[in-house]
Design a protein around this motif. Structure first.
Motif, PDB file in Angstrom:
ATOM      1  N   ILE A 192       1.194  -0.965  -0.298  1.00  0.00           N
ATOM      2  CA  ILE A 192      -0.284  -0.170  -0.242  1.00  0.00           C
ATOM      3  C   ILE A 192       1.064   1.459  -0.006  1.00  0.00           C
ATOM      4  O   ILE A 192       0.722   2.309  -0.307  1.00  0.00           O
ATOM      5  N   GLN A 193       2.264   1.369   0.828  1.00  0.00           N
ATOM      6  CA  GLN A 193       2.881   2.351   1.122  1.00  0.00           C
ATOM      7  C   GLN A 193       3.595   2.794  -0.164  1.00  0.00           C
ATOM      8  O   GLN A 193       3.836   3.672  -0.950  1.00  0.00           O
ATOM      9  N   GLN A 194       3.995   1.305  -0.963  1.00  0.00           N
ATOM     10  CA  GLN A 194       4.536   1.762  -2.604  1.00  0.00           C
ATOM     11  C   GLN A 194       3.644   2.493  -2.862  1.00  0.00           C
ATOM     12  O   GLN A 194       4.255   3.145  -4.021  1.00  0.00           O
ATOM     13  N   ALA A 195       2.309   1.582  -3.347  1.00  0.00           N
ATOM     14  CA  ALA A 195       1.102   2.364  -4.581  1.00  0.00           C
ATOM     15  C   ALA A 195       1.516   3.957  -4.116  1.00  0.00           C
ATOM     16  O   ALA A 195       1.282   4.578  -4.784  1.00  0.00           O
ATOM     17  N   LEU A 196       0.865   3.821  -2.982  1.00  0.00           N
ATOM     18  CA  LEU A 196       0.263   5.431  -3.006  1.00  0.00           C
ATOM     19  C   LEU A 196       1.391   6.184  -2.200  1.00  0.00           C
ATOM     20  O   LEU A 196       0.957   7.703  -2.838  1.00  0.00           O
ATOM     21  N   GLY A 197       2.025   5.866  -1.923  1.00  0.00           N
ATOM     22  CA  GLY A 197       3.549   6.730  -2.436  1.00  0.00           C
ATOM     23  C   GLY A 197       3.248   8.132  -0.584  1.00  0.00           C
ATOM     24  O   GLY A 197       2.372   8.018   0.390  1.00  0.00           O
ATOM     25  N   GLY A 198       4.861   8.427  -0.261  1.00  0.00           N
ATOM     26  CA  GLY A 198       3.993   8.910   1.395  1.00  0.00           C
ATOM     27  C   GLY A 198       3.635  10.056   0.972  1.00  0.00           C
ATOM     28  O   GLY A 198       2.595  10.048   2.154  1.00  0.00           O
ATOM     29  N   GLY A 199       3.166  10.800   0.335  1.00  0.00           N
ATOM     30  CA  GLY A 199       2.006  12.391   0.003  1.00  0.00           C
ATOM     31  C   GLY A 199       0.933  12.207   0.113  1.00  0.00           C
ATOM     32  O   GLY A 199       0.011  12.127   1.616  1.00  0.00           O
ATOM     33  N   GLN A 200      -0.178  10.551  -0.480  1.00  0.00           N
ATOM     34  CA  GLN A 200      -1.046  10.443  -0.466  1.00  0.00           C
ATOM     35  C   GLN A 200      -1.141   9.733   1.146  1.00  0.00           C
ATOM     36  O   GLN A 200      -2.647   9.899   1.570  1.00  0.00           O
ATOM     37  N   ALA A 216      -1.569   1.949   6.470  1.00  0.00           N
ATOM     38  CA  ALA A 216      -1.211   1.807   4.929  1.00  0.00           C
ATOM     39  C   ALA A 216      -1.721   0.158   5.405  1.00  0.00           C
ATOM     40  O   ALA A 216      -2.894  -0.403   4.640  1.00  0.00           O
ATOM     41  N   GLY A 217      -1.412   0.008   7.220  1.00  0.00           N
ATOM     42  CA  GLY A 217      -1.895  -1.208   6.972  1.00  0.00           C
ATOM     43  C   GLY A 217      -3.776  -1.377   7.223  1.00  0.00           C
ATOM     44  O   GLY A 217      -4.217  -2.618   7.013  1.00  0.00           O
ATOM     45  N   GLY A 218      -4.031  -0.258   7.981  1.00  0.00           N
ATOM     46  CA  GLY A 218      -5.630  -0.514   7.961  1.00  0.00           C
ATOM     47  C   GLY A 218      -6.340  -0.998   6.406  1.00  0.00           C
ATOM     48  O   GLY A 218      -7.047  -1.204   6.251  1.00  0.00           O
ATOM     49  N   LEU A 219      -6.059  -0.176   4.819  1.00  0.00           N
ATOM     50  CA  LEU A 219      -6.316   0.282   3.525  1.00  0.00           C
ATOM     51  C   LEU A 219      -5.869  -1.415   3.240  1.00  0.00           C
ATOM     52  O   LEU A 219      -6.271  -1.747   2.558  1.00  0.00           O
ATOM     53  N   ALA A 220      -4.398  -2.080   3.627  1.00  0.00           N
ATOM     54  CA  ALA A 220      -4.272  -3.603   3.186  1.00  0.00           C
ATOM     55  C   ALA A 220      -5.504  -3.984   3.635  1.00  0.00           C
ATOM     56  O   ALA A 220      -5.877  -5.034   3.011  1.00  0.00           O
ATOM     57  N   GLU A 221      -6.295  -3.702   5.107  1.00  0.00           N
ATOM     58  CA  GLU A 221      -7.583  -4.938   5.009  1.00  0.00           C
ATOM     59  C   GLU A 221      -8.591  -4.207   4.621  1.00  0.00           C
ATOM     60  O   GLU A 221      -9.667  -5.133   4.177  1.00  0.00           O
ATOM     61  N   ILE A 222      -8.833  -2.471   4.701  1.00  0.00           N
ATOM     62  CA  ILE A 222     -10.585  -2.142   4.041  1.00  0.00           C
ATOM     63  C   ILE A 222     -10.281  -2.570   2.452  1.00  0.00           C
ATOM     64  O   ILE A 222     -10.932  -2.557   1.985  1.00  0.00           O
ATOM     65  N   LEU A 223      -9.456  -2.331   1.442  1.00  0.00           N
ATOM     66  CA  LEU A 223      -9.193  -2.222   0.240  1.00  0.00           C
ATOM     67  C   LEU A 223      -9.918  -2.828  -0.621  1.00  0.00           C
ATOM     68  O   LEU A 223     -11.043  -3.047  -1.179  1.00  0.00           O
ATOM     69  N   PRO A 224      -9.258  -4.028  -0.756  1.00  0.00           N
ATOM     70  CA  PRO A 224      -9.499  -5.625  -0.979  1.00  0.00           C
ATOM     71  C   PRO A 224     -11.127  -5.651  -1.139  1.00  0.00           C
ATOM     72  O   PRO A 224     -11.805  -5.848  -2.210  1.00  0.00           O
TER      73      PRO A 224
END
Length: 141
Positions: free
Chosen positions: A75-83, A99-107
């Motif tokens: 997630i960090q790799q995809a979104l980058g530091g700014g976003q 990033a961990g939360g988005l990894a759980e939520i986005l799929p």
């Protein structure tokens, strides 16, 4: 205000009271998928993931098959530091936790938005139906 904006507002009202950074993160994840926001929309997010070499992962979330997992680091790799920093600040979480939360939520979120395995135009989404889908997603948490 578009239909997705209305759904986001209704989701915020429905989630009020159960509060916390987790609910904020869900709203922010929906914001990533909101085409009315600059740089938003599922197609733009898919392009961002593809550029980061994660196209196969996000494509699995859209398809009708099994969702591939994603890590917080991806997630960090995809979104980058700014976003990711913006999301972390808005949710009250650290970048790593966001990033961990988005990894759980986005799929699951993207899977629910694309039940037929196709990316729909956000203007054609019925907010009531979307919220019903999301409530079942939240109920499984």
């Amino acid at each position: 205000m578009g239909l997705l904006d209305a759904a986001l507002g209704m989701l915020g009202n429905a989630q009020q009271g159960s509060g916390g950074a987790s609910n904020n993160l869900v709203q922010l994840a929906l914001g990533l998928l909101n085409q009315s926001q600059q740089g938003g929309g599922l197609q733009n997010l898919m392009g961002t993931f593809q550029q980061a070499g994660l196209g196969e992962i996000i494509a699995s979330w859209v398809s009708t098959g099994q969702n591939l997992p994603i890590s917080a680091e991806q997630i960090q790799q995809a979104l980058g530091g700014g976003q990711l920093s913006d999301i972390a600040n808005a949710s009250g979480l650290s970048k790593a936790d966001a990033a961990g939360g988005l990894a759980e939520i986005l799929p699951g979120l993207i899977d629910k938005l694309t039940p037929n395995g196709q990316v729909s135009d956000a203007n054609n989404i019925d907010p009531a139906a979307m919220l019903q889908q999301f409530s079942s997603l939240f109920g499984n948490r």
